[in-house]
Write an enzyme that holds these catalytic residues in place. Structure first.
Site, PDB file in Angstrom:
ATOM      1  N   ARG A 115      -6.372  -1.767   2.967  1.00  0.00           N
ATOM      2  CA  ARG A 115      -5.111  -2.057   3.605  1.00  0.00           C
ATOM      3  C   ARG A 115      -4.257  -3.011   2.809  1.00  0.00           C
ATOM      4  O   ARG A 115      -3.393  -3.928   3.240  1.00  0.00           O
ATOM      5  CB  ARG A 115      -5.511  -2.768   5.049  1.00  0.00           C
ATOM      6  CG  ARG A 115      -5.976  -1.872   5.974  1.00  0.00           C
ATOM      7  CD  ARG A 115      -5.143  -0.641   6.336  1.00  0.00           C
ATOM      8  NE  ARG A 115      -5.909   0.106   7.092  1.00  0.00           N
ATOM      9  CZ  ARG A 115      -6.805   1.209   6.544  1.00  0.00           C
ATOM     10  NH1 ARG A 115      -6.804   1.347   5.247  1.00  0.00           N
ATOM     11  NH2 ARG A 115      -7.593   1.974   7.610  1.00  0.00           N
TER      12      ARG A 115
ATOM     13  N   SER B 251      -2.447  -1.748  15.095  1.00  0.00           N
ATOM     14  CA  SER B 251      -3.398  -2.802  14.981  1.00  0.00           C
ATOM     15  C   SER B 251      -2.583  -3.980  14.400  1.00  0.00           C
ATOM     16  O   SER B 251      -1.766  -3.895  13.413  1.00  0.00           O
ATOM     17  CB  SER B 251      -4.536  -2.683  13.899  1.00  0.00           C
ATOM     18  OG  SER B 251      -5.100  -1.610  14.258  1.00  0.00           O
TER      19      SER B 251
ATOM     20  N   GLU C 146      -1.817  -8.026   9.793  1.00  0.00           N
ATOM     21  CA  GLU C 146      -1.878  -6.928   8.855  1.00  0.00           C
ATOM     22  C   GLU C 146      -0.227  -6.590   8.889  1.00  0.00           C
ATOM     23  O   GLU C 146       0.222  -5.699   8.014  1.00  0.00           O
ATOM     24  CB  GLU C 146      -2.498  -5.741   9.700  1.00  0.00           C
ATOM     25  CG  GLU C 146      -2.473  -4.311   9.153  1.00  0.00           C
ATOM     26  CD  GLU C 146      -3.115  -3.290   9.662  1.00  0.00           C
ATOM     27  OE1 GLU C 146      -4.315  -3.322   9.959  1.00  0.00           O
ATOM     28  OE2 GLU C 146      -2.368  -2.190   9.883  1.00  0.00           O
TER      29      GLU C 146
HETATM   30  C1  LIG Z   1       0.573   3.443  17.202  1.00  0.00           C
HETATM   31  C2  LIG Z   1       0.561   3.032  15.910  1.00  0.00           C
HETATM   32  C3  LIG Z   1      -0.621   3.410  15.120  1.00  0.00           C
HETATM   33  C4  LIG Z   1      -0.907   3.150  13.733  1.00  0.00           C
HETATM   34  N1  LIG Z   1      -2.061   3.465  13.326  1.00  0.00           N
HETATM   35  C5  LIG Z   1      -2.166   3.082  12.036  1.00  0.00           C
HETATM   36  C6  LIG Z   1      -3.310   3.514  11.240  1.00  0.00           C
HETATM   37  O1  LIG Z   1      -4.142   4.257  12.095  1.00  0.00           O
HETATM   38  N2  LIG Z   1      -3.779   3.115  10.242  1.00  0.00           N
HETATM   39  C7  LIG Z   1      -2.766   2.529   9.585  1.00  0.00           C
HETATM   40  O2  LIG Z   1      -3.059   2.214   8.063  1.00  0.00           O
HETATM   41  N3  LIG Z   1      -1.529   2.195   9.935  1.00  0.00           N
HETATM   42  C8  LIG Z   1      -1.437   2.490  11.283  1.00  0.00           C
HETATM   43  N4  LIG Z   1      -0.133   2.029  11.638  1.00  0.00           N
HETATM   44  C9  LIG Z   1       0.729   1.131  11.124  1.00  0.00           C
HETATM   45  C10 LIG Z   1       1.790   1.896  10.487  1.00  0.00           C
HETATM   46  O3  LIG Z   1       2.325   2.939  11.006  1.00  0.00           O
HETATM   47  C11 LIG Z   1       1.636   2.080   8.991  1.00  0.00           C
HETATM   48  O4  LIG Z   1       1.804   0.772   8.371  1.00  0.00           O
HETATM   49  C12 LIG Z   1       2.966   2.936   8.280  1.00  0.00           C
HETATM   50  O5  LIG Z   1       2.549   3.459   7.057  1.00  0.00           O
HETATM   51  C13 LIG Z   1       4.270   2.055   8.511  1.00  0.00           C
HETATM   52  O6  LIG Z   1       5.245   2.933   7.964  1.00  0.00           O
HETATM   53  P1  LIG Z   1       6.842   2.440   8.368  1.00  0.00           P
HETATM   54  O7  LIG Z   1       7.508   3.739   7.817  1.00  0.00           O
HETATM   55  O8  LIG Z   1       6.895   2.492   9.743  1.00  0.00           O
HETATM   56  O9  LIG Z   1       6.922   1.507   7.630  1.00  0.00           O
HETATM   57  P2  LIG Z   1       7.543  -0.060   8.121  1.00  0.00           P
HETATM   58  O10 LIG Z   1       7.085  -0.427   9.203  1.00  0.00           O
HETATM   59  O11 LIG Z   1       9.032   0.314   8.261  1.00  0.00           O
HETATM   60  O12 LIG Z   1       7.388  -0.872   6.790  1.00  0.00           O
HETATM   61  C14 LIG Z   1       6.072  -1.375   6.568  1.00  0.00           C
HETATM   62  C15 LIG Z   1       5.915  -2.318   5.145  1.00  0.00           C
HETATM   63  O13 LIG Z   1       6.401  -1.101   4.266  1.00  0.00           O
HETATM   64  C16 LIG Z   1       7.402  -1.504   3.538  1.00  0.00           C
HETATM   65  N5  LIG Z   1       8.108  -0.094   3.062  1.00  0.00           N
HETATM   66  C17 LIG Z   1       8.319   0.728   3.883  1.00  0.00           C
HETATM   67  N6  LIG Z   1       9.138   1.787   3.240  1.00  0.00           N
HETATM   68  C18 LIG Z   1       8.876   1.421   1.940  1.00  0.00           C
HETATM   69  C19 LIG Z   1       9.359   2.095   0.722  1.00  0.00           C
HETATM   70  N7  LIG Z   1       9.889   3.141   0.590  1.00  0.00           N
HETATM   71  N8  LIG Z   1       9.073   1.290  -0.655  1.00  0.00           N
HETATM   72  C20 LIG Z   1       8.533  -0.048  -0.418  1.00  0.00           C
HETATM   73  N9  LIG Z   1       8.282  -0.592   0.514  1.00  0.00           N
HETATM   74  C21 LIG Z   1       8.715  -0.065   1.608  1.00  0.00           C
HETATM   75  C22 LIG Z   1       8.303  -2.564   4.367  1.00  0.00           C
HETATM   76  O14 LIG Z   1       9.255  -3.293   3.530  1.00  0.00           O
HETATM   77  C23 LIG Z   1       7.257  -3.350   5.078  1.00  0.00           C
HETATM   78  O15 LIG Z   1       6.675  -4.329   4.245  1.00  0.00           O
HETATM   79  C24 LIG Z   1       0.105   2.414  13.327  1.00  0.00           C
HETATM   80  C25 LIG Z   1       1.148   1.738  13.583  1.00  0.00           C
HETATM   81  C26 LIG Z   1       1.407   2.281  15.232  1.00  0.00           C
HETATM   82  C27 LIG Z   1       2.811   1.811  15.768  1.00  0.00           C
END
Ligand SMILES: Cc1cc2nc3c(=O)[nH]c(=O)nc-3n(C[C@H](O)[C@H](O)[C@H](O)COP(=O)(O)OP(=O)(O)OC[C@H]3O[C@@H](n4cnc5c(N)ncnc54)[C@H](O)[C@@H]3O)c2cc1C
Length: 370
Positions: free
Chosen positions: A166, A243, A338
């Site tokens: 992570r 999480s 996280e």
């Molecule tokens: C119901 C639920 C279940 C989940 N289950 C998991 C799981 O099983 N495993 C897991 O690892 N995570 C899980 N997550 C967390 C999350 O979905 C992941 O971390 C996912 O990768 C976030 O993607 P996002 O596009 O929403 O990023 P955001 O939430 O928009 O951003 C997350 C971070 O990434 C950065 N970021 C986003 N896009 C870019 C880019 N193109 N370049 C540089 N930085 C960037 C942002 O600045 C921020 O710091 C879960 C979340 C939810 C709501």
């Protein structure tokens, strides 16, 4: 590219809270990226990047640096790696769930266990997204990114991304905006071995067995739905980031003690043994559905924090502090968040519960780590 001023960020995140972005740019075509770079020149420091907002907490006052929402789409099969794996190039704004479905439909294994994780593909290396025995580090070959320090486009291979549990060089840093990503997946009738008991039980198979990737993905989705780990599967608990805390690494002595207490422990590819943060919350006495701070409570489906009417980012950080404190008192284990803290946080507001300075540190302009 659409540019808006003063757009509330709450609606762009799954927690549904946080103030406005001074400048919000929605990027749908990578060809417009230079226009965004030009726009940022009037601002100090690196801009803030947002995907689907499923792993962030935005400050109540919002974000004074420009926010770039990655909404670029596209998946291209671009040939074969030297080891015979199929290479797939993906735009950073592409939904991860759609990429997983596409690779499974093409009979490829490597991402099937990541089904149901919300968010964009560009965010996956940030915290080396993983679930049920698979991680992005298993399949990532390289990324192209804009380096805001060097102010040029760079290509980073997987080793340069520093992917760990992570974590990566991107976590807690605003230096890079990921633009495109290349993955390598293997064509195979059978998917990865089932390493998680709940997934194996869902398929009525022993742990270690292998099934077609599509069947494994179906089983993972069923397990995730039961735990509320799929967006939209529960109306009451829909304002979630999954999480909130990392699963902390434990020493062999701690692992033995926790195992005796019935803890949920897992071994990860980096060799670490970790205890589930949800299990620690349960052990510390947080009941499902119970309130923790104003507008913030434990989910009805599993031990994580979710938001209700009246929630604020300040209330959410307060709830994080309450959980960290009580888990430490009752189990002796320190939890760290996280989720990423975006926007303009007062120094003390976000640092009070962060044990490790890099992880979970605010990425907003005022506290940019680069
Ligand atoms: C119901 C639920 C279940 C989940 N289950 C998991 C799981 O099983 N495993 C897991 O690892 N995570 C899980 N997550 C967390 C999350 O979905 C992941 O971390 C996912 O990768 C976030 O993607 P996002 O596009 O929403 O990023 P955001 O939430 O928009 O951003 C997350 C971070 O990434 C950065 N970021 C986003 N896009 C870019 C880019 N193109 N370049 C540089 N930085 C960037 C942002 O600045 C921020 O710091 C879960 C979340 C939810 C709501």
């Amino acid at each position: 590219m659409r540019v808006t001023h003063g757009l509330p960020l709450a609606g762009k995140t799954t927690l549904g809270m946080g103030g406005p972005a001074a400048v919000f740019a929605d990027l749908q075509d990578l060809a417009d990226f230079p226009e965004f770079v030009a726009l940022t020149e009037a601002f100090p420091g690196a801009p803030t990047c947002l995907g689907a907002g499923s792993n962030v907490l935005v400050a109540d006052v919002g974000c004074s640096s420009p926010v770039l929402r990655m909404d670029t789409r596209g998946v291209r099969f671009v040939g074969e790696a030297a080891d015979g794996r199929t290479l797939v190039e993906v735009q950073a704004g592409h939904p991860l769930s759609d990429l997983v479905d596409t690779t499974v439909d093409h009979g490829l294994t490597g991402m099937e266990m990541l089904t149901g994780i919300p968010g964009t593909v560009g965010a996956t290396p940030v915290q080396n997204v993983g679930a049920y025995g698979q991680e992005i580090s298993d399949v990532l070959v390289e990324v192209t990114a804009w380096d805001w320090t060097a102010r040029r486009r760079v290509t980073l291979d997987a080793a340069a991304c520093g992917l760990a549990h992570r974590s990566s060089v991107f976590k807690g840093s605003s230096r890079w905006t990921l633009l495109t990503l290349v993955f390598a997946l293997r064509k195979s009738a059978l998917g990865a071995p089932l390493t998680y008991r709940m997934v194996a039980e869902q398929l009525d198979m022993p742990v270690g067995s292998r099934v077609p990737p599509a069947e494994a993905a179906q089983a993972v989705l069923a397990v995730r739905r039961r735990k509320g780990m799929v967006l939209g599967c529960s109306d009451a608990d829909r304002r979630t980031v999954g999480s909130v805390f990392f699963s902390p690494e434990v020493t062999p002595a701690q692992a033995r003690r926790l195992q005796d207490e019935g803890a949920s422990l897992n071994r990860f590819p980096d060799g670490s043994t970790r205890v589930s943060a949800s299990w620690l919350m349960r052990r510390a006495g947080f009941a499902l559905g119970s309130p923790v701070a104003e507008g913030v409570r434990v989910s009805h489906l599993h031990h994580t924090l979710v938001a209700d009417e009246g929630a604020s980012a300040a209330g959410f950080t307060e709830a994080i502090g309450v959980v960290v404190q009580r888990v430490l008192e009752r189990t002796g284990i320190h939890l760290t968040p996280e989720i990423d803290f975006l926007g303009d946080w007062p120094q003390e507001g976000a640092s009070c519960f962060c044990g490790e300075p890099r992880q979970g540190s605010p990425k907003g302009r005022r506290f940019a780590t680069e």
